[in-house]
Design a protein around this motif. Structure first.
Motif, PDB file in Angstrom:
ATOM      1  N   MET A   1       0.875  -1.600  -0.061  1.00  0.00           N
ATOM      2  CA  MET A   1      -0.046  -0.352  -0.054  1.00  0.00           C
ATOM      3  C   MET A   1       0.708   1.329  -0.221  1.00  0.00           C
ATOM      4  O   MET A   1       2.083   1.057   0.581  1.00  0.00           O
ATOM      5  CB  MET A   1      -0.998  -0.355   1.299  1.00  0.00           C
ATOM      6  N   PRO A   2       0.468   2.288  -0.196  1.00  0.00           N
ATOM      7  CA  PRO A   2       1.127   3.294  -0.102  1.00  0.00           C
ATOM      8  C   PRO A   2       1.848   4.164   0.232  1.00  0.00           C
ATOM      9  O   PRO A   2       1.423   3.747   2.068  1.00  0.00           O
ATOM     10  CB  PRO A   2       0.384   4.558  -0.961  1.00  0.00           C
ATOM     11  N   ILE A   3       2.547   4.747   0.691  1.00  0.00           N
ATOM     12  CA  ILE A   3       3.442   5.213   2.379  1.00  0.00           C
ATOM     13  C   ILE A   3       2.286   5.713   3.768  1.00  0.00           C
ATOM     14  O   ILE A   3       2.157   5.567   4.656  1.00  0.00           O
ATOM     15  CB  ILE A   3       4.392   4.844   2.224  1.00  0.00           C
ATOM     16  N   GLU A   4       1.691   6.475   2.279  1.00  0.00           N
ATOM     17  CA  GLU A   4       0.600   7.935   3.129  1.00  0.00           C
ATOM     18  C   GLU A   4      -0.266   6.721   3.556  1.00  0.00           C
ATOM     19  O   GLU A   4      -1.522   7.547   4.771  1.00  0.00           O
ATOM     20  CB  GLU A   4       0.113   8.425   1.940  1.00  0.00           C
ATOM     21  N   GLN A   5      -0.978   5.716   3.361  1.00  0.00           N
ATOM     22  CA  GLN A   5      -2.126   4.981   3.904  1.00  0.00           C
ATOM     23  C   GLN A   5      -1.428   3.731   5.052  1.00  0.00           C
ATOM     24  O   GLN A   5      -2.331   3.294   5.837  1.00  0.00           O
ATOM     25  CB  GLN A   5      -2.520   3.855   2.897  1.00  0.00           C
ATOM     26  N   ALA A   6      -0.531   3.697   5.352  1.00  0.00           N
ATOM     27  CA  ALA A   6       0.370   2.862   6.472  1.00  0.00           C
ATOM     28  C   ALA A   6      -0.004   3.324   7.762  1.00  0.00           C
ATOM     29  O   ALA A   6       0.120   5.192   7.459  1.00  0.00           O
ATOM     30  CB  ALA A   6       1.432   2.105   6.055  1.00  0.00           C
ATOM     31  N   TRP A   7      -0.318   2.675   8.263  1.00  0.00           N
ATOM     32  CA  TRP A   7      -0.087   3.287   9.713  1.00  0.00           C
ATOM     33  C   TRP A   7       0.886   4.354  10.207  1.00  0.00           C
ATOM     34  O   TRP A   7       0.903   5.527  10.952  1.00  0.00           O
ATOM     35  CB  TRP A   7      -0.472   2.501  10.980  1.00  0.00           C
ATOM     36  N   PRO A   8       2.036   4.011   9.816  1.00  0.00           N
ATOM     37  CA  PRO A   8       3.774   5.208  10.188  1.00  0.00           C
ATOM     38  C   PRO A   8       3.051   7.139   9.250  1.00  0.00           C
ATOM     39  O   PRO A   8       3.464   7.361   9.960  1.00  0.00           O
ATOM     40  CB  PRO A   8       4.817   4.378   9.561  1.00  0.00           C
ATOM     41  N   GLY A   9       2.617   6.317   8.179  1.00  0.00           N
ATOM     42  CA  GLY A   9       1.965   7.455   7.347  1.00  0.00           C
ATOM     43  C   GLY A   9       1.143   8.926   8.082  1.00  0.00           C
ATOM     44  O   GLY A   9       0.851   9.625   7.825  1.00  0.00           O
ATOM     45  N   LEU A  10       0.149   7.352   9.075  1.00  0.00           N
ATOM     46  CA  LEU A  10      -1.156   7.976   9.391  1.00  0.00           C
ATOM     47  C   LEU A  10      -0.918   8.978  11.273  1.00  0.00           C
ATOM     48  O   LEU A  10      -1.198   9.209  11.581  1.00  0.00           O
ATOM     49  CB  LEU A  10      -2.194   6.949   9.858  1.00  0.00           C
TER      50      LEU A  10
END
Length: 166
Positions: A1-10
């Motif tokens: 998944m795109p990094i923006e959607q992964a929990w570290p990005g959130l």
């Protein structure tokens, strides 16, 4: 998944809800073992000079059946490097699926509280148990959460680490 959607990005947005403004550098590489992370860590610490480092490592060591001593020693070295760099480590409990056997699972899980006690660093709970029970949140491999689970994970991690970020 795109990094923006992964929990570290959130995570930065989730931490803002807990009155914490932080930049998050996601130094993870999918499939990494503690040994892989240990090899990459000195350069990451030098480049980013983090105040805090959340260590969520060891699952791939466990899934590969490594002796629990291997991730334990690597995690201790990782923690020592973080402390030497001026950062504060936060360790996350990792568990492996029960099909690895009760003895191995118990030995593996014990690594984290033992290290936390020995190094006197915070240990935050494993979150995946609450994700696994929701099949709509899990990929077909039964190991990795889907994008739908990522906001919940980010909020859960934010709730656990926000009191530690002072």
């Amino acid at each position: 998944m795109p990094i923006e959607q992964a929990w570290p990005g959130l995570l930065p947005e989730a931490l803002e809800k807990h009155h914490q403004t932080v930049s998050v550098i996601n130094g993870s590489v999918s499939g990494d073992t503690t040994g892989n992370a240990l090899a990459r860590l000195p350069a990451l610490l030098k480049q980013h000079k983090p105040s805090y480092v959340l260590i969520e490592l060891g699952a791939n060591d466990g899934l590969r059946g490594f002796s629990p001593d291997i991730p334990k020693q690597n995690l201790i070295k990782i923690i020592d490097l973080i402390i030497q760099s001026g950062g504060k480590p936060i360790l996350m409990q990792i568990r492996i699926p029960p099909n690895y056997g009760q003895r191995y699972s118990r030995l593996f899980s014990a690594i984290y509280p033992n290290i936390s006690d020995k190094k006197r660093i915070p240990l935050i709970p494993f979150f995946l148990e609450q994700v696994i029970i929701r099949p709509e949140w899990m990929k077909e491999d039964g190991l990795h959460p889907k994008a739908e689970a990522q906001p919940w994970i980010a909020e859960t991690v934010a709730r656990q680490i926000s009191p530690l970020l002072k």
